[in-house]
Design a protein around this motif. Structure first.
Motif, PDB file in Angstrom:
ATOM      1  N   LYS A  83      18.409  14.482 -39.000  1.00 15.80           N
ATOM      2  CA  LYS A  83      17.114  14.902 -39.547  1.00 15.80           C
ATOM      3  C   LYS A  83      15.989  14.008 -39.059  1.00 15.80           C
ATOM      4  O   LYS A  83      14.861  14.456 -38.896  1.00 15.80           O
ATOM      5  N   SER A  84      16.302  12.748 -38.800  1.00 17.77           N
ATOM      6  CA  SER A  84      15.279  11.811 -38.330  1.00 17.77           C
ATOM      7  C   SER A  84      14.897  12.051 -36.872  1.00 17.77           C
ATOM      8  O   SER A  84      13.859  11.581 -36.424  1.00 17.77           O
ATOM      9  N   LEU A  85      15.730  12.758 -36.126  1.00 20.39           N
ATOM     10  CA  LEU A  85      15.422  13.010 -34.722  1.00 20.39           C
ATOM     11  C   LEU A  85      14.200  13.909 -34.572  1.00 20.39           C
ATOM     12  O   LEU A  85      13.449  13.773 -33.612  1.00 20.39           O
ATOM     13  N   TYR A  86      14.003  14.813 -35.525  1.00 23.07           N
ATOM     14  CA  TYR A  86      12.860  15.721 -35.441  1.00 23.07           C
ATOM     15  C   TYR A  86      11.573  15.035 -35.877  1.00 23.07           C
ATOM     16  O   TYR A  86      10.516  15.301 -35.329  1.00 23.07           O
ATOM     17  N   ILE A  87      11.680  14.157 -36.853  1.00 20.32           N
ATOM     18  CA  ILE A  87      10.492  13.492 -37.362  1.00 20.32           C
ATOM     19  C   ILE A  87      10.182  12.284 -36.484  1.00 20.32           C
ATOM     20  O   ILE A  87       9.246  12.272 -35.710  1.00 20.32           O
ATOM     21  N   ARG A  88      10.973  11.241 -36.647  1.00 19.60           N
ATOM     22  CA  ARG A  88      10.841  10.020 -35.844  1.00 19.60           C
ATOM     23  C   ARG A  88      12.017   9.134 -36.180  1.00 19.60           C
ATOM     24  O   ARG A  88      12.190   8.751 -37.331  1.00 19.60           O
ATOM     25  N   ILE A  89      12.810   8.828 -35.196  1.00 18.18           N
ATOM     26  CA  ILE A  89      13.984   7.985 -35.437  1.00 18.18           C
ATOM     27  C   ILE A  89      13.524   6.536 -35.579  1.00 18.18           C
ATOM     28  O   ILE A  89      12.593   6.101 -34.910  1.00 18.18           O
ATOM     29  N   ASN A  90      14.168   5.824 -36.468  1.00 26.17           N
ATOM     30  CA  ASN A  90      13.824   4.427 -36.707  1.00 26.17           C
ATOM     31  C   ASN A  90      14.522   3.579 -35.634  1.00 26.17           C
ATOM     32  O   ASN A  90      15.731   3.374 -35.671  1.00 26.17           O
ATOM     33  N   ILE A  91      13.743   3.115 -34.679  1.00 24.49           N
ATOM     34  CA  ILE A  91      14.271   2.376 -33.529  1.00 24.49           C
ATOM     35  C   ILE A  91      14.923   1.077 -33.959  1.00 24.49           C
ATOM     36  O   ILE A  91      15.923   0.652 -33.378  1.00 24.49           O
ATOM     37  N   LYS A  92      14.395   0.439 -34.992  1.00 23.95           N
ATOM     38  CA  LYS A  92      14.940  -0.839 -35.452  1.00 23.95           C
ATOM     39  C   LYS A  92      16.399  -0.676 -35.899  1.00 23.95           C
ATOM     40  O   LYS A  92      17.264  -1.460 -35.499  1.00 23.95           O
ATOM     41  N   TYR A  93      16.695   0.366 -36.672  1.00 28.83           N
ATOM     42  CA  TYR A  93      18.063   0.579 -37.128  1.00 28.83           C
ATOM     43  C   TYR A  93      18.968   1.055 -35.990  1.00 28.83           C
ATOM     44  O   TYR A  93      20.157   0.746 -35.965  1.00 28.83           O
ATOM     45  N   LEU A  94      18.407   1.793 -35.048  1.00 31.81           N
ATOM     46  CA  LEU A  94      19.191   2.207 -33.889  1.00 31.81           C
ATOM     47  C   LEU A  94      19.618   0.999 -33.070  1.00 31.81           C
ATOM     48  O   LEU A  94      20.786   0.893 -32.674  1.00 31.81           O
ATOM     49  N   ILE A  95      18.724   0.059 -32.843  1.00 30.44           N
ATOM     50  CA  ILE A  95      19.056  -1.147 -32.073  1.00 30.44           C
ATOM     51  C   ILE A  95      20.059  -2.012 -32.829  1.00 30.44           C
ATOM     52  O   ILE A  95      21.014  -2.531 -32.244  1.00 30.44           O
ATOM     53  N   ILE A  96      19.863  -2.158 -34.142  1.00 31.65           N
ATOM     54  CA  ILE A  96      20.821  -2.931 -34.951  1.00 31.65           C
ATOM     55  C   ILE A  96      22.206  -2.313 -34.875  1.00 31.65           C
ATOM     56  O   ILE A  96      23.213  -3.021 -34.716  1.00 31.65           O
ATOM     57  N   ASN A  97      22.290  -0.991 -34.970  1.00 34.46           N
ATOM     58  CA  ASN A  97      23.589  -0.327 -34.893  1.00 34.46           C
ATOM     59  C   ASN A  97      24.223  -0.459 -33.515  1.00 34.46           C
ATOM     60  O   ASN A  97      25.428  -0.690 -33.407  1.00 34.46           O
ATOM     61  N   ILE A  98      23.439  -0.327 -32.458  1.00 34.85           N
ATOM     62  CA  ILE A  98      23.994  -0.451 -31.103  1.00 34.85           C
ATOM     63  C   ILE A  98      24.540  -1.850 -30.878  1.00 34.85           C
ATOM     64  O   ILE A  98      25.645  -2.022 -30.337  1.00 34.85           O
ATOM     65  N   ILE A  99      23.811  -2.858 -31.314  1.00 33.48           N
ATOM     66  CA  ILE A  99      24.285  -4.247 -31.163  1.00 33.48           C
ATOM     67  C   ILE A  99      25.556  -4.467 -31.967  1.00 33.48           C
ATOM     68  O   ILE A  99      26.515  -5.071 -31.481  1.00 33.48           O
ATOM     69  N   SER A 100      25.587  -3.948 -33.183  1.00 33.27           N
ATOM     70  CA  SER A 100      26.802  -4.127 -33.987  1.00 33.27           C
ATOM     71  C   SER A 100      27.967  -3.314 -33.431  1.00 33.27           C
ATOM     72  O   SER A 100      29.118  -3.731 -33.549  1.00 33.27           O
ATOM     73  N   PHE A 101      27.701  -2.164 -32.794  1.00 33.32           N
ATOM     74  CA  PHE A 101      28.774  -1.418 -32.135  1.00 33.32           C
ATOM     75  C   PHE A 101      29.413  -2.261 -31.036  1.00 33.32           C
ATOM     76  O   PHE A 101      30.633  -2.332 -30.922  1.00 33.32           O
ATOM     77  N   PHE A 102      28.572  -2.885 -30.201  1.00 36.53           N
ATOM     78  CA  PHE A 102      29.097  -3.731 -29.132  1.00 36.53           C
ATOM     79  C   PHE A 102      29.890  -4.910 -29.689  1.00 36.53           C
ATOM     80  O   PHE A 102      31.017  -5.171 -29.266  1.00 36.53           O
ATOM     81  N   ILE A 103      29.299  -5.622 -30.635  1.00 37.03           N
ATOM     82  CA  ILE A 103      29.937  -6.838 -31.155  1.00 37.03           C
ATOM     83  C   ILE A 103      31.247  -6.520 -31.866  1.00 37.03           C
ATOM     84  O   ILE A 103      32.281  -7.147 -31.606  1.00 37.03           O
ATOM     85  N   LEU A 104      31.232  -5.540 -32.767  1.00 32.19           N
ATOM     86  CA  LEU A 104      32.449  -5.252 -33.535  1.00 32.19           C
ATOM     87  C   LEU A 104      33.536  -4.581 -32.701  1.00 32.19           C
ATOM     88  O   LEU A 104      34.718  -4.845 -32.903  1.00 32.19           O
ATOM     89  N   ASN A 105      33.154  -3.714 -31.770  1.00 34.98           N
ATOM     90  CA  ASN A 105      34.185  -3.142 -30.892  1.00 34.98           C
ATOM     91  C   ASN A 105      34.828  -4.235 -30.043  1.00 34.98           C
ATOM     92  O   ASN A 105      36.043  -4.225 -29.833  1.00 34.98           O
ATOM     93  N   TYR A 106      34.027  -5.171 -29.554  1.00 30.60           N
ATOM     94  CA  TYR A 106      34.589  -6.281 -28.792  1.00 30.60           C
ATOM     95  C   TYR A 106      35.509  -7.132 -29.671  1.00 30.60           C
ATOM     96  O   TYR A 106      36.596  -7.518 -29.262  1.00 30.60           O
ATOM     97  N   PHE A 107      35.069  -7.426 -30.889  1.00 27.39           N
ATOM     98  CA  PHE A 107      35.874  -8.229 -31.809  1.00 27.39           C
ATOM     99  C   PHE A 107      37.188  -7.523 -32.144  1.00 27.39           C
ATOM    100  O   PHE A 107      38.259  -8.142 -32.110  1.00 27.39           O
ATOM    101  N   TYR A 108      37.113  -6.226 -32.467  1.00 31.68           N
ATOM    102  CA  TYR A 108      38.330  -5.503 -32.832  1.00 31.68           C
ATOM    103  C   TYR A 108      39.306  -5.385 -31.662  1.00 31.68           C
ATOM    104  O   TYR A 108      40.513  -5.504 -31.848  1.00 31.68           O
TER     105      TYR A 108
END
Length: 140
Positions: free
Chosen positions: A103-128
């Motif tokens: 739903k946020s894609l049509y309005i405006r996606i929150n870039i801050k949370y997208l970047i936080i999630n991408i960084i945590s995806f990298f870190i946690l996938n590497y850790f796991y």
């Protein structure tokens, strides 16, 4: 087992925080870790419950997590779960994060949370993946 318990606690804490965005940075790599190690579906069910506690979208979250788990299962039929698979897993995680916040894609996606999630995806996938390979070396 301690990694699983700590991850479940982090999922609960991440959903209990009063934030304006959705943090999926722990649950998606955790589900990938559980499926990559061929663990029980009980942990995925528990992660779904902990993820859905603060929302009213239980069925939508179950559908997304089941679809994510199924795609990971199909991926791991052809790809080994190791550090090289991070290049496949992070785009899959980002795609499912965007599915959750569609739903946020049509309005405006929150870039801050997208970047936080991408960084945590990298870190946690590497850790796991490093925990999975460390466990394999210890067993040999």
């Amino acid at each position: 087992m301690t990694v699983i318990i700590i991850s479940l606690i982090l999922i609960f804490i991440g959903n209990s925080l009063p934030l304006n965005g959705i943090l999926m940075g722990v649950i998606l790599p955790f589900i990938t870790f559980i499926i990559g190690k061929r663990r029980s579906l009980f942990f995925i069910f528990l992660a779904w419950i902990l993820f859905s506690l603060q929302t009213d979208k239980y069925s939508f979250n179950l559908l997304v997590i089941a679809l994510f788990g199924f795609l990971n299962f199909l991926l791991f039929c052809y790809v080994e779960y190791d550090r090289k698979s991070i290049f496949y897993l992070v785009p899959l995680d980002i795609g499912f994060y965007l599915l959750i916040v569609y739903k946020s894609l049509y309005i405006r996606i929150n870039i801050k949370y997208l970047i936080i999630n991408i960084i945590s995806f990298f870190i946690l996938n590497y850790f796991y993946t490093s925990r999975k390979n460390k466990r394999k070396i210890d067993e040999a």
